[in-house]
Design a protein around this motif. Structure first.
Motif, PDB file in Angstrom:
ATOM      1  N   TYR A  40       0.808  -1.214   0.000  1.00  0.00           N
ATOM      2  CA  TYR A  40       0.000   0.000   0.000  1.00  0.00           C
ATOM      3  C   TYR A  40       0.853   1.282   0.000  1.00  0.00           C
ATOM      4  O   TYR A  40       0.741   2.108  -0.918  1.00  0.00           O
ATOM      5  CB  TYR A  40      -0.944  -0.005   1.206  1.00  0.00           C
ATOM      6  CG  TYR A  40      -1.845  -1.220   1.231  1.00  0.00           C
ATOM      7  CD1 TYR A  40      -2.862  -1.384   0.290  1.00  0.00           C
ATOM      8  CD2 TYR A  40      -1.667  -2.226   2.178  1.00  0.00           C
ATOM      9  CE1 TYR A  40      -3.681  -2.492   0.291  1.00  0.00           C
ATOM     10  CE2 TYR A  40      -2.488  -3.355   2.187  1.00  0.00           C
ATOM     11  CZ  TYR A  40      -3.484  -3.487   1.250  1.00  0.00           C
ATOM     12  OH  TYR A  40      -4.282  -4.598   1.251  1.00  0.00           O
ATOM     13  N   VAL A  41       1.684   1.455   1.019  1.00  0.00           N
ATOM     14  CA  VAL A  41       2.476   2.682   1.113  1.00  0.00           C
ATOM     15  C   VAL A  41       3.465   2.779  -0.044  1.00  0.00           C
ATOM     16  O   VAL A  41       3.604   3.838  -0.676  1.00  0.00           O
ATOM     17  CB  VAL A  41       3.214   2.736   2.460  1.00  0.00           C
ATOM     18  CG1 VAL A  41       4.038   4.014   2.560  1.00  0.00           C
ATOM     19  CG2 VAL A  41       2.219   2.670   3.616  1.00  0.00           C
ATOM     20  N   HIS A  42       4.143   1.681  -0.354  1.00  0.00           N
ATOM     21  CA  HIS A  42       5.089   1.718  -1.461  1.00  0.00           C
ATOM     22  C   HIS A  42       4.394   1.919  -2.800  1.00  0.00           C
ATOM     23  O   HIS A  42       4.968   2.506  -3.727  1.00  0.00           O
ATOM     24  CB  HIS A  42       5.916   0.433  -1.479  1.00  0.00           C
ATOM     25  CG  HIS A  42       6.941   0.386  -0.393  1.00  0.00           C
ATOM     26  ND1 HIS A  42       7.590  -0.778  -0.012  1.00  0.00           N
ATOM     27  CD2 HIS A  42       7.438   1.355   0.406  1.00  0.00           C
ATOM     28  CE1 HIS A  42       8.431  -0.520   0.964  1.00  0.00           C
ATOM     29  NE2 HIS A  42       8.355   0.770   1.231  1.00  0.00           N
ATOM     30  N   SER A  43       3.168   1.437  -2.919  1.00  0.00           N
ATOM     31  CA  SER A  43       2.414   1.686  -4.152  1.00  0.00           C
ATOM     32  C   SER A  43       2.136   3.178  -4.327  1.00  0.00           C
ATOM     33  O   SER A  43       2.245   3.714  -5.439  1.00  0.00           O
ATOM     34  CB  SER A  43       1.099   0.905  -4.127  1.00  0.00           C
ATOM     35  OG  SER A  43       1.334  -0.479  -4.088  1.00  0.00           O
ATOM     36  N   ILE A  44       1.785   3.859  -3.226  1.00  0.00           N
ATOM     37  CA  ILE A  44       1.551   5.303  -3.288  1.00  0.00           C
ATOM     38  C   ILE A  44       2.839   6.031  -3.660  1.00  0.00           C
ATOM     39  O   ILE A  44       2.842   6.961  -4.486  1.00  0.00           O
ATOM     40  CB  ILE A  44       0.994   5.812  -1.944  1.00  0.00           C
ATOM     41  CG1 ILE A  44      -0.374   5.175  -1.664  1.00  0.00           C
ATOM     42  CG2 ILE A  44       0.899   7.332  -1.931  1.00  0.00           C
ATOM     43  CD1 ILE A  44      -0.927   5.498  -0.296  1.00  0.00           C
ATOM     44  N   ILE A  45       3.954   5.611  -3.057  1.00  0.00           N
ATOM     45  CA  ILE A  45       5.243   6.230  -3.374  1.00  0.00           C
ATOM     46  C   ILE A  45       5.591   6.025  -4.841  1.00  0.00           C
ATOM     47  O   ILE A  45       6.072   6.946  -5.521  1.00  0.00           O
ATOM     48  CB  ILE A  45       6.347   5.664  -2.456  1.00  0.00           C
ATOM     49  CG1 ILE A  45       6.120   6.113  -1.018  1.00  0.00           C
ATOM     50  CG2 ILE A  45       7.730   6.093  -2.935  1.00  0.00           C
ATOM     51  CD1 ILE A  45       7.093   5.521  -0.027  1.00  0.00           C
ATOM     52  N   CYS A  46       5.336   4.831  -5.358  1.00  0.00           N
ATOM     53  CA  CYS A  46       5.629   4.547  -6.766  1.00  0.00           C
ATOM     54  C   CYS A  46       4.795   5.431  -7.691  1.00  0.00           C
ATOM     55  O   CYS A  46       5.311   6.004  -8.657  1.00  0.00           O
ATOM     56  CB  CYS A  46       5.366   3.074  -7.072  1.00  0.00           C
ATOM     57  SG  CYS A  46       6.586   1.943  -6.379  1.00  0.00           S
ATOM     58  N   ILE A  47       3.507   5.562  -7.392  1.00  0.00           N
ATOM     59  CA  ILE A  47       2.628   6.370  -8.249  1.00  0.00           C
ATOM     60  C   ILE A  47       3.043   7.836  -8.226  1.00  0.00           C
ATOM     61  O   ILE A  47       3.195   8.476  -9.278  1.00  0.00           O
ATOM     62  CB  ILE A  47       1.158   6.205  -7.804  1.00  0.00           C
ATOM     63  CG1 ILE A  47       0.692   4.762  -8.056  1.00  0.00           C
ATOM     64  CG2 ILE A  47       0.265   7.187  -8.549  1.00  0.00           C
ATOM     65  CD1 ILE A  47      -0.668   4.460  -7.466  1.00  0.00           C
ATOM     66  N   LEU A  48       3.247   8.384  -7.022  1.00  0.00           N
ATOM     67  CA  LEU A  48       3.652   9.782  -6.918  1.00  0.00           C
ATOM     68  C   LEU A  48       5.010  10.023  -7.553  1.00  0.00           C
ATOM     69  O   LEU A  48       5.232  11.045  -8.233  1.00  0.00           O
ATOM     70  CB  LEU A  48       3.677  10.212  -5.446  1.00  0.00           C
ATOM     71  CG  LEU A  48       2.333  10.225  -4.713  1.00  0.00           C
ATOM     72  CD1 LEU A  48       2.529  10.615  -3.256  1.00  0.00           C
ATOM     73  CD2 LEU A  48       1.363  11.183  -5.394  1.00  0.00           C
ATOM     74  N   GLY A  49       5.942   9.096  -7.333  1.00  0.00           N
ATOM     75  CA  GLY A  49       7.271   9.251  -7.916  1.00  0.00           C
ATOM     76  C   GLY A  49       7.255   9.166  -9.425  1.00  0.00           C
ATOM     77  O   GLY A  49       7.939   9.939 -10.111  1.00  0.00           O
ATOM     78  N   LEU A  50       6.472   8.246  -9.979  1.00  0.00           N
ATOM     79  CA  LEU A  50       6.380   8.126 -11.434  1.00  0.00           C
ATOM     80  C   LEU A  50       5.738   9.359 -12.052  1.00  0.00           C
ATOM     81  O   LEU A  50       6.200   9.869 -13.081  1.00  0.00           O
ATOM     82  CB  LEU A  50       5.580   6.873 -11.800  1.00  0.00           C
ATOM     83  CG  LEU A  50       6.260   5.523 -11.540  1.00  0.00           C
ATOM     84  CD1 LEU A  50       5.289   4.383 -11.769  1.00  0.00           C
ATOM     85  CD2 LEU A  50       7.477   5.346 -12.436  1.00  0.00           C
ATOM     86  N   VAL A  51       4.679   9.879 -11.419  1.00  0.00           N
ATOM     87  CA  VAL A  51       3.993  11.049 -11.967  1.00  0.00           C
ATOM     88  C   VAL A  51       4.878  12.288 -11.871  1.00  0.00           C
ATOM     89  O   VAL A  51       5.078  13.019 -12.863  1.00  0.00           O
ATOM     90  CB  VAL A  51       2.654  11.274 -11.233  1.00  0.00           C
ATOM     91  CG1 VAL A  51       2.042  12.606 -11.647  1.00  0.00           C
ATOM     92  CG2 VAL A  51       1.693  10.136 -11.530  1.00  0.00           C
ATOM     93  N   GLY A  52       5.414  12.559 -10.674  1.00  0.00           N
ATOM     94  CA  GLY A  52       6.212  13.766 -10.480  1.00  0.00           C
ATOM     95  C   GLY A  52       7.463  13.798 -11.331  1.00  0.00           C
ATOM     96  O   GLY A  52       7.721  14.770 -12.058  1.00  0.00           O
TER      97      GLY A  52
END
Length: 377
Positions: A40-52
């Motif tokens: 869950y937390v790492h998935s959020i980090i992955c999404i935000l990191g990929l987008v930003g």
């Protein structure tokens, strides 16, 4: 002299020997935390990191050329962070379950993960040094801050990161741990369980001496080159920058000081807890600890490591979109994406709005490009 009759074999039985197989500590608390943090937390980090970071790369690819030293560094930081978050899901999958992709992928993924980790933090140190030259040594900045030098420095940083990651490429292997092969004894023969093999991608050593040296050297190198060196450069450079800006006594300069403090504070807040935990673990690595203490340490390491991962999502905000030019380019990206979806509905209106925003964005960009920097200072 004793002979065979002097020994008493009357009560001897194989069952009297206590064959107790002791496995590794279960670490139930850490495993429970990983089941929440990993998916869950790492998935959020992955999404935000990929987008930003993807937006930063898209800005340089389609809307903005690398015109300054800072631009080159920002682009390389975004590439490093993007590759880092792209490899994170597979690393998490390996930590929670088995490694399904074989030995080659194991070495490549773990090695590239290490390369991106080192290059990202070292490039942040380069950005702080570049800001120091641009603001504190402004008279010499035009001679020192050239695209040629910046590209050579980036090549040196990536080469250093690759060199520091050579032990990771070499010692990580794909294998089945010995503690996963459970064996049971009965009266007739040993019967192995028929469970499928459980392969992992972890460190593997041929002898104890190599294991001792490597397990101390690798965390020590990560602490020195991946945290303390960038932190030292950032503190020294940004301290001189803040002192120079405070002497200017203008509102814009004081706003820039707050940005400087935010950059250093976020770096320390994200990386210091994990590196402190790693330092403690390395110092007490070969001391025997109770399972409860080991569980607490691994839980702390999991939580603080996740906090360190969060920094790759904040880099685009701190180093790119805080600037006027990047905000304007970001608006153009959003409008172009919206127009791309509506071009069959109202093509004329979409084209007119995009043109107006493009012209206004270009005027503000040109006005803000006098200092040749994409960083708000």
């Amino acid at each position: 002299m004793l002979n065979q009759s002097d020994y008493d074999y009357g009560d001897y039985n194989d069952s009297d020997l206590d064959y107790t197989l002791v496995g590794p500590c279960p670490q139930q608390n850490n495993h429970s935390v990983e089941l929440v943090v990993g998916p869950y937390v790492h998935s959020i980090i992955c999404i935000l990191g990929l987008v930003g970071n993807g937006l930063v790369i898209a800005t340089y690819a389609f809307y903005k050329r690398t015109k300054s030293m800072t631009d080159v560094y920002l682009l390389n930081v975004a590439v490093a962070d993007l590759l880092f978050v792209a490899s994170l899901p597979l690393i998490v999958y390996n930590e929670l379950w088995a490694w399904p992709m074989g030995p080659v992928a194991c070495k490549l993924l773990r090695g590239s993960y290490s390369v991106n980790l080192y290059s990202g933090t070292l490039l942040l140190a380069c950005i702080s040094a570049d800001r120091y030259v641009a603001i504190v040594q402004a008279r010499r900045s035009f001679r020192l801050r050239s695209l040629k030098y910046s590209r050579l420095i980036c090549v040196a940083v990536w080469s250093a990161a690759l060199l520091l990651s050579v032990p990771t490429f070499y010692f990580y292997n794909w294998y089945e741990p010995s503690h996963s092969r459970a064996a049971f004894m009965n009266e007739d023969e040993a019967i192995s369980t028929a469970a499928p093999p459980h392969y992992v991608c972890e460190f593997q050593f041929t002898d104890n001496a190599t294991a001792w040296r490597t397990k101390v050297a690798l965390p020590g190198t990560q602490l020195a080159a991946g945290f303390f060196l960038p932190l030292l450069v950032m503190v020294l450079c940004y301290s001189a920058i803040a002192a120079t800006l405070l002497r200017a006594r203008t509102f814009q300069r004081h706003k820039a000081v707050r940005v400087v403090l935010a950059v250093v504070a976020v770096f320390v807040a994200c990386h210091l807890p994990y590196n402190a935990t790693l330092l403690y673990e390395t110092a007490a690595m070969f001391q025997q600890r109770p399972c409860e203490e080991s569980d607490v340490l691994q839980t702390a390491k999991t939580v603080t490591q996740t906090l360190a991962y969060l920094h790759c999502c904040l880099n685009p905000v701190l180093y790119a979109f805080v600037g006027v030019k990047f905000r304007n380019h970001f608006r153009r990206i959003v409008l172009d994406l919206c127009c791309l979806g509506k071009r069959y509905i109202a093509p004329r209106r979409c084209s007119r709005v995009t043109s107006e925003i493009s012209m206004s964005g270009r005027r503000s960009v040109d006005k803000s490009s006098e200092n040749g920097s994409s960083f708000t200072m």
